[in-house]
Enzyme design. Structure first.
Site, PDB file in Angstrom:
ATOM      1  N   SER A   1      -6.162   4.195   8.804  1.00  0.00           N
ATOM      2  CA  SER A   1      -6.850   3.931   7.539  1.00  0.00           C
ATOM      3  C   SER A   1      -6.143   2.799   6.778  1.00  0.00           C
ATOM      4  O   SER A   1      -6.773   1.822   6.350  1.00  0.00           O
ATOM      5  CB  SER A   1      -6.856   5.226   6.705  1.00  0.00           C
TER       6      SER A   1
ATOM      7  N   ARG B   1     -12.765  12.469   5.245  1.00  0.00           N
ATOM      8  CA  ARG B   1     -11.484  13.195   5.336  1.00  0.00           C
ATOM      9  C   ARG B   1     -11.179  13.895   4.031  1.00  0.00           C
ATOM     10  O   ARG B   1     -10.672  15.025   4.019  1.00  0.00           O
ATOM     11  CB  ARG B   1     -10.355  12.209   5.665  1.00  0.00           C
TER      12      ARG B   1
ATOM     13  N   ASP C   1     -13.465   2.518   7.489  1.00  0.00           N
ATOM     14  CA  ASP C   1     -12.453   3.305   6.772  1.00  0.00           C
ATOM     15  C   ASP C   1     -13.045   3.935   5.524  1.00  0.00           C
ATOM     16  O   ASP C   1     -12.749   5.082   5.195  1.00  0.00           O
ATOM     17  CB  ASP C   1     -11.236   2.443   6.398  1.00  0.00           C
TER      18      ASP C   1
ATOM     19  N   LYS D   1      -7.296  -1.485   6.693  1.00  0.00           N
ATOM     20  CA  LYS D   1      -7.605  -2.171   5.410  1.00  0.00           C
ATOM     21  C   LYS D   1      -6.714  -3.390   5.233  1.00  0.00           C
ATOM     22  O   LYS D   1      -7.156  -4.420   4.742  1.00  0.00           O
ATOM     23  CB  LYS D   1      -7.343  -1.213   4.234  1.00  0.00           C
TER      24      LYS D   1
ATOM     25  N   HIS E   1       0.859  -1.191   0.000  1.00  0.00           N
ATOM     26  CA  HIS E   1       0.000   0.000   0.000  1.00  0.00           C
ATOM     27  C   HIS E   1       0.890   1.235   0.000  1.00  0.00           C
ATOM     28  O   HIS E   1       1.999   1.211   0.527  1.00  0.00           O
ATOM     29  CB  HIS E   1      -0.898  -0.002   1.244  1.00  0.00           C
TER      30      HIS E   1
HETATM   31  N1  URA Z   1      -4.107   5.706   1.717  1.00  0.00           N
HETATM   32  C1  URA Z   1      -5.083   5.275   2.558  1.00  0.00           C
HETATM   33  O1  URA Z   1      -5.625   4.187   2.365  1.00  0.00           O
HETATM   34  N2  URA Z   1      -5.448   6.036   3.565  1.00  0.00           N
HETATM   35  C2  URA Z   1      -4.889   7.224   3.814  1.00  0.00           C
HETATM   36  O2  URA Z   1      -5.255   7.866   4.779  1.00  0.00           O
HETATM   37  C3  URA Z   1      -3.865   7.693   2.960  1.00  0.00           C
HETATM   38  C4  URA Z   1      -3.494   6.905   1.910  1.00  0.00           C
END
Ligand code: URA
Length: 432
Positions: free
Chosen positions: A182, A167, A160, A186, A81
């Site tokens: 966040s 956000r 999330d 995930k 990620h």
């Molecule tokens: N990627 C995400 O999944 N969440 C964030 O807050 C920033 C980048």
């Protein structure tokens, strides 16, 4: 307990208990807390921060707000990620390379956030590609092909999904507790055992300074440890956009070029470094440099591109666009951006480029905005390059002429040109 007391507590810089965090996450996810109340709490967290314990509790509450996948049938699954960037098409290149090496990729990606782009918005520019599939099919895809790339549309970390969208629309993106909870919620919900994180740093990233990027990386590594998921962070530069293209289908085309062996140097460094750690965590190679060579071979032999086509076809996408990227719908206006100075590119402000791309329609200003897949920017000159008066700095791809003209003059302002020689910037800032 009620939400007003919780908001007031965080507003007054007090620490929230596990029960209070669970109460907020559960009730916001099921619709019992209004968006305006959640926004107030999120803003209070943004301003006053959270302790390590609060961050862990928030992450776990978000991870368990929906289903948590069990991928143990696939052995070691490594997830990747990014904390967000401009021109970041890394997942589109990396996922098929790693899957072509026999390492399963079950990846849930995001949409654009603020001025940063999102993999799901990008891949959806391939006509037909389904990002919204159920968990059973997602797992079947991984079993069949070794790879599936989906959006956050399943019942995975639904808290999330709601908080992320909020956000995006309330200027609360650049926050270590909110980013780390966040991302890690995930990753926990999606069921991988090992995680490689691209923690971006610089103008186009949410963390502008190396110290803050290191803090974010340490926070996420700590959550990974508590959740028993080994986590490696690579801090990469987002001072200028990554690669040449910024915008959805333009980035997909750049990713296809990369899988065909024409990968820009900065993209290559990031893809190879992240991938080499994924291979290592999967137990398929201890030596990082050797792992990079293995990845390059997958490109040279065409296996990575073939895997990308399988992935797209399996999720209903039209693979004729991969064989012939000229099929992607083009923007009505392709406007050159010309240098009015001679010298060396000293600065190329990634955040401003991201904002230009959003203004052209490649990103959203409101949650419900529709993305324009064809628009964006092609950067022909990057930091360290030499330019002369009249040279092309880049091209604006626009569907609205007035917006396009505006973007042309804004892109000139993104560049700072110096008479002195400028070194190419380092792409990989830290591995931890
Ligand atoms: N990627 C995400 O999944 N969440 C964030 O807050 C920033 C980048």
């Amino acid at each position: 307990m009620n939400i007003l007391e919780i908001i007031a507590k965080k507003r007054d810089k007090k620490e929230l208990s596990k029960e209070e965090i669970n109460y907020f996450v559960t009730n916001y996810t099921n619709g019992n807390i209004a968006d305006y109340q959640a926004s107030a709490l999120i803003m209070a967290i943004y301003i006053n921060g959270m302790s390590k314990e609060e961050i862990t509790n928030l992450t776990l509450a978000m991870a368990y707000s929906g289903e948590v996948l069990d991928l143990s049938e696939f052995g070691i699954v490594v997830d990747k990620h990014s904390t967000g960037g401009i021109g970041d098409k890394v997942t589109l290149i990396l996922a098929p390379i790693i899957a072509s090496l026999g390492i399963p990729i079950a990846k849930m990606s995001g949409r654009g956030l603020g001025y940063t782009g999102g993999t799901i918005d990008k891949i959806e520019s391939i006509p037909g590609y389904q990002t919204n599939i159920d968990i059973k099919t997602f797992k079947e895809n991984v079993k069949k092909l070794g790879v599936s790339l989906i959006g956050q549309t399943l019942n995975l970390a639904p808290a999330d999904k709601k908080i992320y969208a909020l956000r995006d629309a309330t200027a609360t993106t650049e926050s270590i507790p909110l980013i780390s909870s966040s991302i890690m919620s995930k990753k926990i919900a999606a069921g991988a055992n090992k995680i490689v994180l691209d923690v971006t740093c610089g103008s186009g990233a949410f963390m502008k300074k190396l110290d803050d990027a290191v803090k974010l990386a340490e926070t996420m590594k700590n959550i990974g440890k508590l959740a028993e998921k080994e986590t490696v962070c690579v801090i990469t530069s987002m001072e200028e956009p990554l690669g040449e293209a910024v915008g959805n289908s333009l980035e997909v085309i750049e990713a296809i070029d990369a899988l065909n062996g024409k990968m820009k140097e900065d993209v290559k460094q990031v893809v190879l470094t992240l991938g080499a750690y994924m291979i290592k965590l999967a137990g398929k190679g201890e030596d990082i440099e050797e792992n990079k060579q293995k990845m390059l071979e997958q490109i040279q032999t065409g296996k990575a591109l073939a895997k990308f086509k399988e992935l797209v076809q399996n999720q209903n996408g039209d693979i004729s666009y991969i064989d012939n990227p000229n099929l992607f719908k083009k923007a009505k206006y392709i406007l050159p951006v010309v240098s009015d100075k001679t010298g060396y590119i000293k600065k190329l402000d990634a955040k401003m480029v991201g904002e230009i791309s959003v203004a052209l329609g490649a990103g959203r200003i409101k949650k419900e905005d529709k993305i324009d897949e064809a628009v964006g920017i092609i950067l022909k000159k990057k930091i360290g390059d030499k330019v002369k008066v009249g040279d092309i700095l880049g091209y604006i791809h626009a569907n609205d002429y007035t917006k396009g003209k505006c973007a042309v003059s804004d892109l000139v302002d993104c560049y700072e040109i110096s008479s002195e020689l400028v070194q190419k910037p380092q792409c990989i800032l830290k591995e931890m």
